[in-house]
Design a protein around this motif. Structure first.
Motif, PDB file in Angstrom:
ATOM      1  N   GLY A  43      25.008  41.514   1.145  1.00  0.00           N
ATOM      2  CA  GLY A  43      25.008  40.057   1.067  1.00  0.00           C
ATOM      3  C   GLY A  43      26.345  39.460   0.663  1.00  0.00           C
ATOM      4  O   GLY A  43      26.530  38.253   0.732  1.00  0.00           O
ATOM      5  N   SER A  44      27.297  40.300   0.212  1.00  0.00           N
ATOM      6  CA  SER A  44      28.601  39.762  -0.160  1.00  0.00           C
ATOM      7  C   SER A  44      29.409  39.501   1.111  1.00  0.00           C
ATOM      8  O   SER A  44      29.315  40.229   2.085  1.00  0.00           O
ATOM      9  CB  SER A  44      29.355  40.702  -1.098  1.00  0.00           C
ATOM     10  N   GLU A  45      30.192  38.440   1.076  1.00  0.00           N
ATOM     11  CA  GLU A  45      30.982  38.044   2.233  1.00  0.00           C
ATOM     12  C   GLU A  45      32.090  39.052   2.487  1.00  0.00           C
ATOM     13  O   GLU A  45      32.735  39.530   1.558  1.00  0.00           O
ATOM     14  CB  GLU A  45      31.585  36.657   1.979  1.00  0.00           C
ATOM     15  N   ARG A  46      32.333  39.392   3.762  1.00  0.00           N
ATOM     16  CA  ARG A  46      33.365  40.351   4.127  1.00  0.00           C
ATOM     17  C   ARG A  46      34.342  39.763   5.153  1.00  0.00           C
ATOM     18  O   ARG A  46      34.293  40.103   6.322  1.00  0.00           O
ATOM     19  CB  ARG A  46      32.732  41.596   4.747  1.00  0.00           C
ATOM     20  N   PRO A  47      35.212  38.848   4.741  1.00  0.00           N
ATOM     21  CA  PRO A  47      36.184  38.321   5.702  1.00  0.00           C
ATOM     22  C   PRO A  47      37.185  39.402   6.096  1.00  0.00           C
ATOM     23  O   PRO A  47      37.339  40.416   5.404  1.00  0.00           O
ATOM     24  CB  PRO A  47      36.866  37.185   4.946  1.00  0.00           C
ATOM     25  N   ARG A  48      37.881  39.181   7.193  1.00  0.00           N
ATOM     26  CA  ARG A  48      38.922  40.120   7.646  1.00  0.00           C
ATOM     27  C   ARG A  48      40.262  39.669   7.088  1.00  0.00           C
ATOM     28  O   ARG A  48      40.544  38.475   7.035  1.00  0.00           O
ATOM     29  CB  ARG A  48      38.958  40.142   9.155  1.00  0.00           C
ATOM     30  N   TYR A  49      41.060  40.631   6.675  1.00  0.00           N
ATOM     31  CA  TYR A  49      42.379  40.337   6.129  1.00  0.00           C
ATOM     32  C   TYR A  49      43.432  41.015   6.985  1.00  0.00           C
ATOM     33  O   TYR A  49      43.220  42.097   7.519  1.00  0.00           O
ATOM     34  CB  TYR A  49      42.478  40.811   4.674  1.00  0.00           C
ATOM     35  N   GLU A  50      44.599  40.373   7.105  1.00  0.00           N
ATOM     36  CA  GLU A  50      45.696  40.855   7.932  1.00  0.00           C
ATOM     37  C   GLU A  50      46.936  41.090   7.068  1.00  0.00           C
ATOM     38  O   GLU A  50      47.173  40.345   6.113  1.00  0.00           O
ATOM     39  CB  GLU A  50      46.056  39.801   8.986  1.00  0.00           C
ATOM     40  N   VAL A  51      47.732  42.097   7.433  1.00  0.00           N
ATOM     41  CA  VAL A  51      49.004  42.346   6.756  1.00  0.00           C
ATOM     42  C   VAL A  51      49.865  41.091   6.889  1.00  0.00           C
ATOM     43  O   VAL A  51      49.935  40.484   7.960  1.00  0.00           O
ATOM     44  CB  VAL A  51      49.712  43.578   7.359  1.00  0.00           C
ATOM     45  N   GLY A  52      50.482  40.670   5.779  1.00  0.00           N
ATOM     46  CA  GLY A  52      51.328  39.484   5.756  1.00  0.00           C
ATOM     47  C   GLY A  52      50.595  38.215   5.354  1.00  0.00           C
ATOM     48  O   GLY A  52      51.229  37.193   5.095  1.00  0.00           O
ATOM     49  N   GLN A  53      49.278  38.271   5.285  1.00  0.00           N
ATOM     50  CA  GLN A  53      48.459  37.106   4.931  1.00  0.00           C
ATOM     51  C   GLN A  53      48.530  36.842   3.421  1.00  0.00           C
ATOM     52  O   GLN A  53      48.517  37.768   2.622  1.00  0.00           O
ATOM     53  CB  GLN A  53      47.014  37.373   5.349  1.00  0.00           C
ATOM     54  N   ASN A  54      48.602  35.577   3.029  1.00  0.00           N
ATOM     55  CA  ASN A  54      48.508  35.196   1.622  1.00  0.00           C
ATOM     56  C   ASN A  54      47.036  35.149   1.244  1.00  0.00           C
ATOM     57  O   ASN A  54      46.241  34.545   1.966  1.00  0.00           O
ATOM     58  CB  ASN A  54      49.142  33.826   1.375  1.00  0.00           C
ATOM     59  N   VAL A  55      46.678  35.794   0.129  1.00  0.00           N
ATOM     60  CA  VAL A  55      45.281  35.858  -0.295  1.00  0.00           C
ATOM     61  C   VAL A  55      45.164  35.596  -1.792  1.00  0.00           C
ATOM     62  O   VAL A  55      46.139  35.698  -2.532  1.00  0.00           O
ATOM     63  CB  VAL A  55      44.641  37.235   0.027  1.00  0.00           C
ATOM     64  N   ARG A  56      43.949  35.290  -2.199  1.00  0.00           N
ATOM     65  CA  ARG A  56      43.631  35.121  -3.618  1.00  0.00           C
ATOM     66  C   ARG A  56      42.252  35.719  -3.845  1.00  0.00           C
ATOM     67  O   ARG A  56      41.324  35.457  -3.095  1.00  0.00           O
ATOM     68  CB  ARG A  56      43.631  33.648  -3.993  1.00  0.00           C
ATOM     69  N   PHE A  57      42.133  36.555  -4.887  1.00  0.00           N
ATOM     70  CA  PHE A  57      40.869  37.202  -5.221  1.00  0.00           C
ATOM     71  C   PHE A  57      40.535  36.985  -6.688  1.00  0.00           C
ATOM     72  O   PHE A  57      41.430  36.888  -7.527  1.00  0.00           O
ATOM     73  CB  PHE A  57      40.943  38.723  -5.004  1.00  0.00           C
ATOM     74  N   LYS A  58      39.257  36.983  -6.983  1.00  0.00           N
ATOM     75  CA  LYS A  58      38.772  37.061  -8.357  1.00  0.00           C
ATOM     76  C   LYS A  58      38.186  38.463  -8.474  1.00  0.00           C
ATOM     77  O   LYS A  58      37.337  38.856  -7.672  1.00  0.00           O
ATOM     78  CB  LYS A  58      37.718  36.010  -8.638  1.00  0.00           C
ATOM     79  N   CYS A  59      38.652  39.258  -9.457  1.00  0.00           N
ATOM     80  CA  CYS A  59      38.311  40.678  -9.569  1.00  0.00           C
ATOM     81  C   CYS A  59      38.132  41.086 -11.031  1.00  0.00           C
ATOM     82  O   CYS A  59      38.490  40.356 -11.937  1.00  0.00           O
ATOM     83  CB  CYS A  59      39.426  41.551  -9.008  1.00  0.00           C
ATOM     84  N   VAL A  60      37.659  42.306 -11.196  1.00  0.00           N
ATOM     85  CA  VAL A  60      37.605  42.953 -12.502  1.00  0.00           C
ATOM     86  C   VAL A  60      38.714  43.999 -12.525  1.00  0.00           C
ATOM     87  O   VAL A  60      38.786  44.846 -11.630  1.00  0.00           O
ATOM     88  CB  VAL A  60      36.232  43.620 -12.746  1.00  0.00           C
ATOM     89  N   CYS A  61      39.584  43.954 -13.515  1.00  0.00           N
ATOM     90  CA  CYS A  61      40.656  44.941 -13.636  1.00  0.00           C
ATOM     91  C   CYS A  61      40.068  46.228 -14.200  1.00  0.00           C
ATOM     92  O   CYS A  61      39.497  46.237 -15.289  1.00  0.00           O
ATOM     93  CB  CYS A  61      41.753  44.423 -14.559  1.00  0.00           C
ATOM     94  N   SER A  62      40.213  47.327 -13.429  1.00  0.00           N
ATOM     95  CA  SER A  62      39.617  48.590 -13.871  1.00  0.00           C
ATOM     96  C   SER A  62      40.649  49.598 -14.358  1.00  0.00           C
ATOM     97  O   SER A  62      40.283  50.691 -14.780  1.00  0.00           O
ATOM     98  CB  SER A  62      38.774  49.208 -12.750  1.00  0.00           C
TER      99      SER A  62
END
Length: 76
Positions: A43-62
């Motif tokens: 159910g989590s969204e899975r967009p496609r990402y490309e090399v060179g693309q600017n992105v922003r994520f919210k994550c847990v640092c492991s």
């Protein structure tokens, strides 16, 4: 560790396998990066990402091995 944080940057690599996707962000050090493992829960969204693309994520640092390891990432 184990804290939710937001990271952003330019995609240097995208890898997929065994139902998961990892996106590595560029840093000033060409041998290290910030590896973001996308949330793979059903159910989590899975967009496609490309090399060179600017992105922003919210994550847990492991942790940190060679790259900074971020898990359960969702796009912002």
């Amino acid at each position: 560790l184990n804290k939710i944080t937001e990271v952003s940057g330019v995609v240097s690599t995208v890898s997929t396998g065994q139902g998961s996707t990892s996106v590595t962000l560029r840093t000033n050090d060409p041998t290290n990066g910030v590896r973001c493992r996308l949330d793979g829960r059903p159910g989590s969204e899975r967009p496609r990402y490309e090399v060179g693309q600017n992105v922003r994520f919210k994550c847990v640092c492991s942790g940190y091995v060679r790259d900074v390891e971020m898990v359960q990432c969702v796009g912002k």
